[in-house]
Enzyme design. Structure first.
Site, PDB file in Angstrom:
ATOM      1  N   CYS A 126       0.639  -1.309   0.092  1.00  8.97           N
ATOM      2  CA  CYS A 126      -0.118   0.119  -0.075  1.00  8.97           C
ATOM      3  C   CYS A 126       0.880   1.208   0.031  1.00  8.97           C
ATOM      4  O   CYS A 126       1.993   1.455  -0.967  1.00  8.97           O
ATOM      5  CB  CYS A 126      -0.966  -0.035   1.225  1.00  8.97           C
ATOM      6  SG  CYS A 126      -2.051   1.295   1.311  1.00  8.97           S
ATOM      7  N   ASP A 181      -8.095  -2.161  -7.794  1.00  5.46           N
ATOM      8  CA  ASP A 181      -7.592  -1.276  -6.668  1.00  5.46           C
ATOM      9  C   ASP A 181      -7.753   0.156  -7.461  1.00  5.46           C
ATOM     10  O   ASP A 181      -7.133   0.342  -8.431  1.00  5.46           O
ATOM     11  CB  ASP A 181      -6.143  -1.563  -6.779  1.00  5.46           C
ATOM     12  CG  ASP A 181      -5.297  -0.929  -5.432  1.00  5.46           C
ATOM     13  OD1 ASP A 181      -6.130   0.077  -4.901  1.00  5.46           O
ATOM     14  OD2 ASP A 181      -4.471  -1.320  -5.362  1.00  5.46           O
ATOM     15  N   HIS A 213      -7.374  -4.079  -3.006  1.00  6.95           N
ATOM     16  CA  HIS A 213      -6.430  -3.316  -2.214  1.00  6.95           C
ATOM     17  C   HIS A 213      -6.272  -3.777  -1.030  1.00  6.95           C
ATOM     18  O   HIS A 213      -7.200  -3.767  -0.315  1.00  6.95           O
ATOM     19  CB  HIS A 213      -6.841  -1.670  -2.428  1.00  6.95           C
ATOM     20  CG  HIS A 213      -5.612  -0.757  -1.691  1.00  6.95           C
ATOM     21  ND1 HIS A 213      -4.248  -0.481  -2.334  1.00  6.95           N
ATOM     22  CD2 HIS A 213      -5.396  -0.169  -0.521  1.00  6.95           C
ATOM     23  CE1 HIS A 213      -3.720   0.328  -1.529  1.00  6.95           C
ATOM     24  NE2 HIS A 213      -4.150   0.274  -0.311  1.00  6.95           N
TER      25      HIS A 213
END
Length: 247
Positions: A126, A181, A213
């Site tokens: 991330c 995502d 995600h």
């Protein structure tokens, strides 16, 4: 454990195999939820493959981890609440302070008796994937392998986007993207791929079908076991090739 940085002392988690050594070094950048039990378990799993693994608290300027109270499991409604609390901290972690921290952590790994000589591996998730890419471009002589999974804004349309550092990277790179995502849409995936290809970086970028995600984070509702196991296979393969064969 603690690591001294130019901006103060950062708490961190260190994992390494029992006995023997030294071992190749790996720096892990967590997702935005930060250093917590699940991330420690990930570091332990990576260390079990023969690596000395350091996971810093990204938000050490605001205090020791966790800087916000975290539940055992993060689902949709709780995720939104936590991200609202974390957003000011994320925004305050600009490229310059983040790279001052990264340099200090890479130096700590380089100087540790637990680690082998030579460059390190870096992996991020991330927000951490953004930092990993930036670290490889900022410290090219010190990073031999870089990986990022479900990365956030790796190739944004702004002058501080980390993909603009591709020309400096000497590390071998791997990026695993989630096809669901919104933080890394198709145009950014293509832009990152083009930047790495143009710079001549040895790399692979892959899209994991059906993944969202955060697919590697088992303490969240974004977790996907099949994609996570694929991530582990690719990560260990990269580090074994780029770090163990070098050392």
């Amino acid at each position: 454990m603690d690591v001294r940085t130019p901006d103060g002392t950062a708490d961190a988690y260190l994992a390494h195999p029992d006995g023997g050594g030294p071992h190749p070094a790996v720096l892990v950048f967590s997702d935005a939820f930060g250093l917590r039990e699940h991330v420690r378990k990930m570091a332990d799993r990576l260390a079990s493959h023969g690596y000395a693994v350091l996971v810093p608290n990204l938000f050490h300027r605001q205090g020791p981890a966790p800087v916000v109270a975290l539940p055992d499991f993060i689902d949709g409604p709780r995720r939104r609440e936590l991200l609202a609390q974390l957003l000011p901290l994320i925004q305050s972690l600009g490229p310059e302070p983040a790279m001052r921290d990264a340099g200090a952590h890479v130096d700590w790994l380089r100087d540790s008796p637990l680690t082998t000589d030579g460059p390190v591996g870096v992996v991020g998730y991330c927000l951490g994937a953004n930092l990993a890419l930036r670290t490889a471009g900022t410290f090219p002589d010190r990073v031999a392998a870089v990986a990022g999974f479900h990365g956030s804004n790796l190739a944004a349309d702004d002058e501080q986007s980390p993909h603009l550092l591709a020309g400096a990277i000497r590390a071998e790179a791997y990026f695993g993207h989630a096809d669901q995502d919104r933080a890394m849409p198709t145009e950014q995936i293509d832009r990152l791929e083009a930047a790495l290809e143009s710079a001549g970086v040895r790399h692979r970028t892959e899209v994991y079908p059906g993944a969202h995600h955060g697919f590697t984070q088992a303490d969240t509702d974004a977790y996907d076991r099949a994609s996570d196991e694929r991530h582990w296979s690719e990560l260990i393969d990269l580090f074994d090739r780029a770090l163990k064969q070098r050392n």
